[in-house]
Design a protein around this motif. Structure first.
Motif, mmCIF file in Angstrom:
data_model
loop_
_atom_site.group_PDB
_atom_site.id
_atom_site.type_symbol
_atom_site.label_atom_id
_atom_site.label_comp_id
_atom_site.label_asym_id
_atom_site.label_seq_id
_atom_site.Cartn_x
_atom_site.Cartn_y
_atom_site.Cartn_z
ATOM 1 N N ALA A 132 0.680 -1.171 -0.030
ATOM 2 C CA ALA A 132 -0.012 -0.126 -0.002
ATOM 3 C C ALA A 132 1.017 1.343 0.076
ATOM 4 O O ALA A 132 0.492 2.050 -0.566
ATOM 5 C CB ALA A 132 -1.013 0.125 1.172
ATOM 6 N N ARG A 133 1.911 1.256 0.735
ATOM 7 C CA ARG A 133 2.708 2.378 0.929
ATOM 8 C C ARG A 133 3.399 2.495 -0.499
ATOM 9 O O ARG A 133 3.786 3.592 -1.112
ATOM 10 C CB ARG A 133 3.939 2.217 1.874
ATOM 11 C CG ARG A 133 3.304 2.398 3.280
ATOM 12 C CD ARG A 133 4.465 1.721 4.316
ATOM 13 N NE ARG A 133 3.745 2.073 5.730
ATOM 14 C CZ ARG A 133 4.389 1.533 6.839
ATOM 15 N NH1 ARG A 133 5.418 0.540 6.588
ATOM 16 N NH2 ARG A 133 4.037 1.784 7.867
ATOM 17 N N GLN A 134 3.891 1.520 -1.079
ATOM 18 C CA GLN A 134 4.626 1.427 -2.464
ATOM 19 C C GLN A 134 3.679 2.112 -3.549
ATOM 20 O O GLN A 134 4.136 2.788 -4.549
ATOM 21 C CB GLN A 134 5.046 0.153 -3.019
ATOM 22 C CG GLN A 134 6.361 -0.166 -1.856
ATOM 23 C CD GLN A 134 7.533 0.582 -1.677
ATOM 24 O OE1 GLN A 134 7.863 1.507 -2.540
ATOM 25 N NE2 GLN A 134 8.081 0.748 -0.749
ATOM 26 N N VAL A 135 2.463 1.364 -3.346
ATOM 27 C CA VAL A 135 1.500 1.922 -4.411
ATOM 28 C C VAL A 135 1.202 3.652 -4.538
ATOM 29 O O VAL A 135 1.340 4.040 -5.546
ATOM 30 C CB VAL A 135 0.089 1.176 -4.323
ATOM 31 C CG1 VAL A 135 -1.025 1.720 -4.948
ATOM 32 C CG2 VAL A 135 0.251 -0.318 -4.657
ATOM 33 N N GLU A 136 1.301 3.977 -3.268
ATOM 34 C CA GLU A 136 1.094 5.386 -3.492
ATOM 35 C C GLU A 136 2.119 6.236 -3.969
ATOM 36 O O GLU A 136 2.021 7.140 -4.539
ATOM 37 C CB GLU A 136 0.914 5.820 -1.837
ATOM 38 C CG GLU A 136 0.749 7.186 -1.501
ATOM 39 C CD GLU A 136 -0.716 7.864 -1.507
ATOM 40 O OE1 GLU A 136 -0.732 8.889 -1.684
ATOM 41 O OE2 GLU A 136 -1.551 6.770 -1.735
ATOM 42 N N LYS A 137 3.416 5.595 -3.702
ATOM 43 C CA LYS A 137 4.792 6.330 -4.399
ATOM 44 C C LYS A 137 4.599 6.008 -5.808
ATOM 45 O O LYS A 137 4.889 6.762 -6.696
ATOM 46 C CB LYS A 137 5.780 5.756 -4.030
ATOM 47 C CG LYS A 137 6.174 6.102 -2.441
ATOM 48 C CD LYS A 137 7.657 5.609 -2.076
ATOM 49 C CE LYS A 137 7.734 5.078 -0.856
ATOM 50 N NZ LYS A 137 9.087 4.491 -0.739
ATOM 51 N N ILE A 138 4.117 4.771 -6.294
ATOM 52 C CA ILE A 138 4.324 4.330 -7.682
ATOM 53 C C ILE A 138 3.149 5.150 -8.470
ATOM 54 O O ILE A 138 3.516 5.883 -9.525
ATOM 55 C CB ILE A 138 3.846 2.968 -7.888
ATOM 56 C CG1 ILE A 138 5.227 2.232 -7.489
ATOM 57 C CG2 ILE A 138 3.655 2.526 -9.330
ATOM 58 C CD1 ILE A 138 4.906 0.683 -7.238
ATOM 59 N N ALA A 139 2.058 5.426 -7.753
ATOM 60 C CA ALA A 139 0.838 6.234 -8.728
ATOM 61 C C ALA A 139 1.336 7.814 -8.724
ATOM 62 O O ALA A 139 1.121 8.535 -9.551
ATOM 63 C CB ALA A 139 -0.343 6.390 -7.568
ATOM 64 N N GLY A 140 2.550 8.355 -8.151
ATOM 65 C CA GLY A 140 2.931 9.539 -7.986
ATOM 66 C C GLY A 140 3.623 9.618 -8.981
ATOM 67 O O GLY A 140 4.020 10.897 -9.545
ATOM 68 N N PHE A 141 4.391 8.595 -9.820
ATOM 69 C CA PHE A 141 5.102 8.818 -10.946
ATOM 70 C C PHE A 141 4.460 9.342 -12.175
ATOM 71 O O PHE A 141 4.764 9.533 -13.064
ATOM 72 C CB PHE A 141 5.690 7.378 -11.131
ATOM 73 C CG PHE A 141 6.878 7.206 -10.225
ATOM 74 C CD1 PHE A 141 7.519 8.043 -9.225
ATOM 75 C CD2 PHE A 141 7.352 5.789 -10.164
ATOM 76 C CE1 PHE A 141 8.418 7.711 -8.454
ATOM 77 C CE2 PHE A 141 8.094 5.451 -9.143
ATOM 78 C CZ PHE A 141 8.723 6.417 -8.163
ATOM 79 N N THR A 142 2.944 9.169 -12.111
ATOM 80 C CA THR A 142 2.435 9.862 -13.295
ATOM 81 C C THR A 142 2.554 11.304 -13.413
ATOM 82 O O THR A 142 2.664 12.056 -12.408
ATOM 83 C CB THR A 142 0.894 9.441 -12.990
ATOM 84 O OG1 THR A 142 0.364 8.159 -13.067
ATOM 85 C CG2 THR A 142 -0.039 10.356 -14.052
ATOM 86 N N GLY A 143 2.954 11.357 -14.756
ATOM 87 C CA GLY A 143 3.068 12.737 -15.080
ATOM 88 C C GLY A 143 4.530 13.338 -14.701
ATOM 89 O O GLY A 143 4.886 14.583 -15.123
ATOM 90 N N PHE A 144 5.519 12.606 -14.239
ATOM 91 C CA PHE A 144 6.749 13.109 -14.131
ATOM 92 C C PHE A 144 7.335 13.637 -15.238
ATOM 93 O O PHE A 144 8.136 14.260 -15.216
ATOM 94 C CB PHE A 144 7.780 12.135 -13.171
ATOM 95 C CG PHE A 144 8.492 11.243 -14.180
ATOM 96 C CD1 PHE A 144 9.752 11.466 -15.081
ATOM 97 C CD2 PHE A 144 7.879 9.699 -14.553
ATOM 98 C CE1 PHE A 144 10.401 10.550 -15.912
ATOM 99 C CE2 PHE A 144 8.551 8.936 -15.358
ATOM 100 C CZ PHE A 144 9.778 9.377 -15.949
ATOM 101 N N ALA A 145 7.156 12.928 -16.524
ATOM 102 C CA ALA A 145 7.389 13.815 -17.903
ATOM 103 C C ALA A 145 6.045 13.624 -18.555
ATOM 104 O O ALA A 145 5.455 12.992 -18.450
ATOM 105 C CB ALA A 145 8.691 12.881 -18.499
#
Ligand SMILES: [Zn+2]
Length: 379
Positions: free
Chosen positions: A217-230
């Motif tokens: 769950a903690r990792q999923v939050e971080k991973i979803a945050g990669f949307t839009g980094f470029a």
């Protein structure tokens, strides 16, 4: 410009009957016998117009390769035209989604993606022959049986032909009611994250456990945050699972993550970021598998040249041809990644790909046939 649009309009009735025969021959990707039967139907219809060969598709049905016999003495270089015979619709769909011709539109499984597109191209080649319009290049058509499941078996054939071609034309559906062509497509794939924790009894031995579910769950939050980094990068944790029982601290958990990008470099950077993630709870381990299996189709200079040519060639057809980027992939992603100028979305104008209201507009046919025929003569 030429007589192609008028010629095509004069043949509309027999053309629609042909589309019907394609739609009524169901061909889901996962049914090898059905896609092979569909390839045979197409092969029969091209007899006399092209040298046709059916190609083994492994656990999928046969692919088809056709080299068209066209007017013109000298043939210099090759144009690759790509289509797929498979659909997303299981056998029997016709019972609930039958062929219909109503209100100026055709309906049925696969009519938009992409059986009408195939028929438009065959009709274009027939037009060149009947009107005696010379073609300066060899025209090779390849129809894959596994496109809707990612083209695992046909990809090497596609890439081999693409390397030998000056251009690749894709008969995938056009975008929007005005029939936009596709000059870029996102690439992507699925990344699997497996979390290994430490299982324990949630009552007797809670502190000995390290929950893989909490870690995930903690990792999923971080991973979803990669949307839009470029620009154009999206990351979708689409499926998750893990654990065994409520009273057990979960020893394992996993997520399947859809990743997409516009530029190949962004995809690589995204994968590096994922693999660099560290567990929040040091007793857990993260393991990544999978990756990008379709490279993005970037809007290259060669593709822009093809699009401009198509625009010029459709000036007298009553459409101001536009272009767009598609979020999903096609076999054009593979040809483009090899540097072959690729133009996609040259198939039918319609609506509802992969949806039960899938349909195509009859009044687009003559223009699309003329455009395909002219492209082949002018590339
Ligand atoms: Zn398609």
């Amino acid at each position: 410009m030429d007589e192609l649009p008028g010629w095509a309009r004069g043949r509309q009735k027999s053309f629609i009957a042909f589309v019907r025969s394609l739609v009524e021959c169901e061909s889901p990707s996962d049914d090898a016998a059905s896609t092979t039967r569909f390839a045979s139907l197409v092969a029969d219809s091209l007899a006399g117009a092209a040298k046709v060969r059916l190609v083994p598709g492994g656990k999928f049905g046969k692919h088809l390769r056709a080299e068209f016999t066209l007017p013109g003495v000298r043939k210099d270089g090759q144009i690759l035209v790509l289509g797929h015979g498979d659909t997303v619709w299981p056998t029997g769909t016709l019972k609930t989604m039958p062929w219909r011709h109503r209100d100026g539109r055709l309906w049925g499984p696969g009519v938009f993606d992409m059986k009408t597109g195939l028929a438009l191209f065959f009709e274009a080649m027939r037009g060149l022959v009947e009107l005696g319009i010379p073609v300066g290049r060899k025209v090779v058509f390849q129809m894959n049986s596994d496109e809707e499941v990612g083209s695992p078996s046909s990809r090497p054939y596609t890439e081999k032909e693409a390397r030998a071609s000056v251009a690749a034309l894709l008969l995938e559906p056009a975008a929007g009611a005005d029939g936009k062509l596709k000059t870029a497509r996102k690439g992507g794939g699925t990344v699997y994250l497996r979390v290994k924790g430490v299982a324990s009894h949630a009552g007797l031995d809670f502190d000995a456990g390290a929950s893989a579910i909490v870690e995930l769950a903690r990792q999923v939050e971080k991973i979803a945050g990669f949307t839009g980094f470029a620009g154009g990068v999206t990351v979708n944790p689409g499926v998750i699972g893990g654990g065994t029982r409520p009273n057990v601290v979960a020893g394992e958990a996993w997520a399947a993550i859809d990743v997409r990008c516009v530029r190949a470099g962004d995809g690589e950077r995204l994968l590096r970021r994922l693999r660099a993630l560290k567990p929040v709870d040091s007793r857990c381990r993260l393991q990544f598998e999978g990756g990008i299996n379709r490279p993005p189709m970037e809007r290259t200079a060669g593709t822009v040249r093809l699009f401009r040519l198509a625009r010029t060639l459709s000036k007298d057809l009553g459409v101001d041809l536009g272009e767009t980027m598609a979020g999903g992939g096609s076999d054009g992603n593979f040809t483009s990644a090899l540097g072959t100028p690729t133009l996609d979305g040259l198939g039918a104008v319609g609506d509802g790909a992969h949806a039960i209201h899938e349909n195509v507009a009859v009044d687009c046919f003559a223009g699309r046939i003329a455009l395909l025929a002219r492209l082949v003569t002018r590339i």
